[in-house]
Design a protein around this motif. Structure first.
Motif, PDB file in Angstrom:
ATOM      1  N   VAL A  14       0.830  -1.204   0.000  1.00  0.00           N
ATOM      2  CA  VAL A  14       0.000   0.000   0.000  1.00  0.00           C
ATOM      3  C   VAL A  14       0.862   1.251   0.000  1.00  0.00           C
ATOM      4  O   VAL A  14       0.612   2.211  -0.750  1.00  0.00           O
ATOM      5  CB  VAL A  14      -0.954  -0.013   1.216  1.00  0.00           C
ATOM      6  N   GLY A  15       1.914   1.265   0.818  1.00  0.00           N
ATOM      7  CA  GLY A  15       2.816   2.414   0.851  1.00  0.00           C
ATOM      8  C   GLY A  15       3.563   2.619  -0.447  1.00  0.00           C
ATOM      9  O   GLY A  15       3.773   3.761  -0.884  1.00  0.00           O
ATOM     10  N   PHE A  16       3.935   1.504  -1.092  1.00  0.00           N
ATOM     11  CA  PHE A  16       4.653   1.605  -2.362  1.00  0.00           C
ATOM     12  C   PHE A  16       3.753   2.188  -3.451  1.00  0.00           C
ATOM     13  O   PHE A  16       4.168   3.068  -4.213  1.00  0.00           O
ATOM     14  CB  PHE A  16       5.164   0.224  -2.763  1.00  0.00           C
ATOM     15  N   VAL A  17       2.524   1.713  -3.522  1.00  0.00           N
ATOM     16  CA  VAL A  17       1.581   2.236  -4.517  1.00  0.00           C
ATOM     17  C   VAL A  17       1.280   3.706  -4.249  1.00  0.00           C
ATOM     18  O   VAL A  17       1.217   4.532  -5.167  1.00  0.00           O
ATOM     19  CB  VAL A  17       0.294   1.390  -4.524  1.00  0.00           C
ATOM     20  N   ALA A  18       1.102   4.053  -2.977  1.00  0.00           N
ATOM     21  CA  ALA A  18       0.833   5.447  -2.634  1.00  0.00           C
ATOM     22  C   ALA A  18       2.019   6.341  -3.004  1.00  0.00           C
ATOM     23  O   ALA A  18       1.830   7.460  -3.500  1.00  0.00           O
ATOM     24  CB  ALA A  18       0.534   5.565  -1.144  1.00  0.00           C
ATOM     25  N   ALA A  19       3.244   5.860  -2.788  1.00  0.00           N
ATOM     26  CA  ALA A  19       4.427   6.643  -3.140  1.00  0.00           C
ATOM     27  C   ALA A  19       4.527   6.842  -4.646  1.00  0.00           C
ATOM     28  O   ALA A  19       4.877   7.939  -5.116  1.00  0.00           O
ATOM     29  CB  ALA A  19       5.684   5.953  -2.607  1.00  0.00           C
ATOM     30  N   ILE A  20       4.219   5.801  -5.418  1.00  0.00           N
ATOM     31  CA  ILE A  20       4.267   5.922  -6.877  1.00  0.00           C
ATOM     32  C   ILE A  20       3.279   6.984  -7.354  1.00  0.00           C
ATOM     33  O   ILE A  20       3.612   7.841  -8.190  1.00  0.00           O
ATOM     34  CB  ILE A  20       3.981   4.562  -7.542  1.00  0.00           C
ATOM     35  N   LEU A  21       2.053   6.943  -6.827  1.00  0.00           N
ATOM     36  CA  LEU A  21       1.045   7.910  -7.256  1.00  0.00           C
ATOM     37  C   LEU A  21       1.407   9.326  -6.803  1.00  0.00           C
ATOM     38  O   LEU A  21       1.217  10.295  -7.557  1.00  0.00           O
ATOM     39  CB  LEU A  21      -0.322   7.510  -6.711  1.00  0.00           C
ATOM     40  N   ALA A  22       1.930   9.473  -5.591  1.00  0.00           N
ATOM     41  CA  ALA A  22       2.296  10.795  -5.096  1.00  0.00           C
ATOM     42  C   ALA A  22       3.437  11.394  -5.901  1.00  0.00           C
ATOM     43  O   ALA A  22       3.386  12.563  -6.322  1.00  0.00           O
ATOM     44  CB  ALA A  22       2.664  10.716  -3.612  1.00  0.00           C
ATOM     45  N   VAL A  23       4.479  10.603  -6.135  1.00  0.00           N
ATOM     46  CA  VAL A  23       5.618  11.096  -6.924  1.00  0.00           C
ATOM     47  C   VAL A  23       5.194  11.327  -8.371  1.00  0.00           C
ATOM     48  O   VAL A  23       5.655  12.283  -9.015  1.00  0.00           O
ATOM     49  CB  VAL A  23       6.793  10.107  -6.827  1.00  0.00           C
ATOM     50  N   GLY A  24       4.303  10.475  -8.898  1.00  0.00           N
ATOM     51  CA  GLY A  24       3.807  10.684 -10.256  1.00  0.00           C
ATOM     52  C   GLY A  24       3.030  11.982 -10.381  1.00  0.00           C
ATOM     53  O   GLY A  24       3.147  12.689 -11.387  1.00  0.00           O
ATOM     54  N   LEU A  25       2.251  12.312  -9.357  1.00  0.00           N
ATOM     55  CA  LEU A  25       1.514  13.578  -9.386  1.00  0.00           C
ATOM     56  C   LEU A  25       2.473  14.772  -9.316  1.00  0.00           C
ATOM     57  O   LEU A  25       2.271  15.786  -9.997  1.00  0.00           O
ATOM     58  CB  LEU A  25       0.525  13.621  -8.224  1.00  0.00           C
ATOM     59  N   ILE A  26       3.525  14.656  -8.518  1.00  0.00           N
ATOM     60  CA  ILE A  26       4.525  15.725  -8.462  1.00  0.00           C
ATOM     61  C   ILE A  26       5.209  15.881  -9.810  1.00  0.00           C
ATOM     62  O   ILE A  26       5.432  17.009 -10.280  1.00  0.00           O
ATOM     63  CB  ILE A  26       5.551  15.423  -7.349  1.00  0.00           C
ATOM     64  N   ALA A  27       5.551  14.759 -10.457  1.00  0.00           N
ATOM     65  CA  ALA A  27       6.170  14.827 -11.787  1.00  0.00           C
ATOM     66  C   ALA A  27       5.231  15.473 -12.799  1.00  0.00           C
ATOM     67  O   ALA A  27       5.672  16.227 -13.681  1.00  0.00           O
ATOM     68  CB  ALA A  27       6.576  13.427 -12.243  1.00  0.00           C
ATOM     69  N   LEU A  28       3.936  15.197 -12.692  1.00  0.00           N
ATOM     70  CA  LEU A  28       2.964  15.821 -13.583  1.00  0.00           C
ATOM     71  C   LEU A  28       2.917  17.337 -13.370  1.00  0.00           C
ATOM     72  O   LEU A  28       2.845  18.112 -14.343  1.00  0.00           O
ATOM     73  CB  LEU A  28       1.585  15.208 -13.351  1.00  0.00           C
ATOM     74  N   ILE A  29       2.973  17.769 -12.120  1.00  0.00           N
ATOM     75  CA  ILE A  29       2.978  19.207 -11.834  1.00  0.00           C
ATOM     76  C   ILE A  29       4.257  19.844 -12.383  1.00  0.00           C
ATOM     77  O   ILE A  29       4.232  20.968 -12.908  1.00  0.00           O
ATOM     78  CB  ILE A  29       2.832  19.438 -10.321  1.00  0.00           C
ATOM     79  N   VAL A  30       5.379  19.137 -12.277  1.00  0.00           N
ATOM     80  CA  VAL A  30       6.635  19.636 -12.863  1.00  0.00           C
ATOM     81  C   VAL A  30       6.485  19.802 -14.366  1.00  0.00           C
ATOM     82  O   VAL A  30       6.885  20.828 -14.940  1.00  0.00           O
ATOM     83  CB  VAL A  30       7.795  18.674 -12.522  1.00  0.00           C
ATOM     84  N   TRP A  31       5.899  18.822 -15.019  1.00  0.00           N
ATOM     85  CA  TRP A  31       5.723  18.899 -16.479  1.00  0.00           C
ATOM     86  C   TRP A  31       4.829  20.076 -16.858  1.00  0.00           C
ATOM     87  O   TRP A  31       5.126  20.816 -17.794  1.00  0.00           O
ATOM     88  CB  TRP A  31       5.123  17.599 -16.993  1.00  0.00           C
ATOM     89  N   LEU A  32       3.727  20.260 -16.125  1.00  0.00           N
ATOM     90  CA  LEU A  32       2.825  21.370 -16.436  1.00  0.00           C
ATOM     91  C   LEU A  32       3.510  22.717 -16.218  1.00  0.00           C
ATOM     92  O   LEU A  32       3.359  23.639 -17.032  1.00  0.00           O
ATOM     93  CB  LEU A  32       1.572  21.272 -15.567  1.00  0.00           C
ATOM     94  N   ALA A  33       4.266  22.843 -15.125  1.00  0.00           N
ATOM     95  CA  ALA A  33       4.922  24.123 -14.824  1.00  0.00           C
ATOM     96  C   ALA A  33       5.969  24.467 -15.869  1.00  0.00           C
ATOM     97  O   ALA A  33       6.065  25.623 -16.309  1.00  0.00           O
ATOM     98  CB  ALA A  33       5.549  24.060 -13.433  1.00  0.00           C
ATOM     99  N   TYR A  34       6.755  23.475 -16.302  1.00  0.00           N
ATOM    100  CA  TYR A  34       7.806  23.740 -17.287  1.00  0.00           C
ATOM    101  C   TYR A  34       7.242  23.818 -18.702  1.00  0.00           C
ATOM    102  O   TYR A  34       7.742  24.594 -19.518  1.00  0.00           O
ATOM    103  CB  TYR A  34       8.876  22.652 -17.212  1.00  0.00           C
ATOM    104  N   ARG A  35       6.227  23.029 -18.967  1.00  0.00           N
ATOM    105  CA  ARG A  35       5.656  23.017 -20.317  1.00  0.00           C
ATOM    106  C   ARG A  35       5.046  24.369 -20.667  1.00  0.00           C
ATOM    107  O   ARG A  35       5.158  24.834 -21.811  1.00  0.00           O
ATOM    108  CB  ARG A  35       4.599  21.904 -20.400  1.00  0.00           C
TER     109      ARG A  35
END
Length: 244
Positions: free
Chosen positions: A157-178
């Motif tokens: 559960v913690g591993f899946v939650a970490a993947i989704l949390a870090v993935g959401l942060i990466a998405l925000i990075v992409w939107l901010a730089y894009r």
């Protein structure tokens, strides 16, 4: 009767997700790094910036997840500690912030167009590390990953939650730089220069703070031996007599 195991797993998932997301997002701070990304890619084409935004987001995801999962193991393998990473990485961040603060500013895109392949060479260093994922984010990710939970279900559960949390942060990075160029065009050159200077100064301050935290942690590990307290004889005390 509701299944208590499902509600427990859901609660653990939400707690783990919010812990990782709330701990890393303010440190990564994609919106604050976007003006610096725009300045460091001055002269690049829109296509190059789109490719860079995608590559940086992927690199940030891999770097954060790698720090969460393997960070503590890698440090132990090389005999390093988190404070050492903070000191070295904070110095790099200070140098980057100082360079951005002392430069005259980005030149016009028309006069300094960069080839796409040359711009993409900057995707990992310095655009991903240390601009986007700085040593502070790495140290926090290593600390989060070192707090192991017990039980297979909680680990999954913690591993899946970490993947989704870090993935959401990466998405925000992409939107901010894009869309950094569009925001920069809307703000204008003068306002962008003000934001760039402020962002560079904040980056310099963050680098100093990270370095100072590492130095304090290293100093606290030094063996401090107190001076032995000697017995002070009274001024009028007679010297001890030898036993007969």
């Amino acid at each position: 009767m509701p299944d208590l195991s499902i509600s427990t797993d859901l609660r653990n998932f939400v707690v783990a997700f919010l812990l990782v997301f709330a701990s890393l997002l303010p440190i990564v701070n994609p919106m604050g790094s976007a003006p610096i990304f725009l300045a460091m890619t001055a002269g690049s084409s829109d296509l190059a910036r789109r490719k860079l935004a995608t590559q940086i987001a992927i690199n940030a995801f891999i770097l954060l997840m790698g720090s969460l999962i393997f960070g503590a193991f890698v440090l132990r393998m090389f005999g390093l500690s988190v404070p050492v990473v903070q000191v070295a990485g904070g110095a790099v961040l200070c140098a980057l912030g100082w360079n951005m603060l002392s430069n005259d500013g980005p030149v016009a895109a028309e006069t300094a167009a960069l080839p796409d392949d040359k711009a993409l060479l900057r995707a990992f260093y310095p655009l991903t590390l240390p601009l986007t994922v700085d040593p502070g984010a790495i140290s926090v990710a290593i600390t989060l990953g070192a707090n192991h939970v017990h039980g297979v279900e909680r680990v999954v559960v913690g591993f899946v939650a970490a993947i989704l949390a870090v993935g959401l942060i990466a998405l925000i990075v992409w939107l901010a730089y894009r869309y950094a160029r569009h925001v920069g065009a809307w703000l204008g050159h003068s306002r962008m220069m003000v934001i760039l200077r402020l962002s560079a100064f904040i980056m310099l301050c963050i680098g100093v703070e990270i370095t100072w935290n590492g130095v304090k942690a290293l100093v606290s590990e030094l063996p401090i031996t107190g001076a032995p307290v000697a017995a002070v004889a009274a001024p009028n005390a007679s010297p001890p007599t030898a036993p007969k």
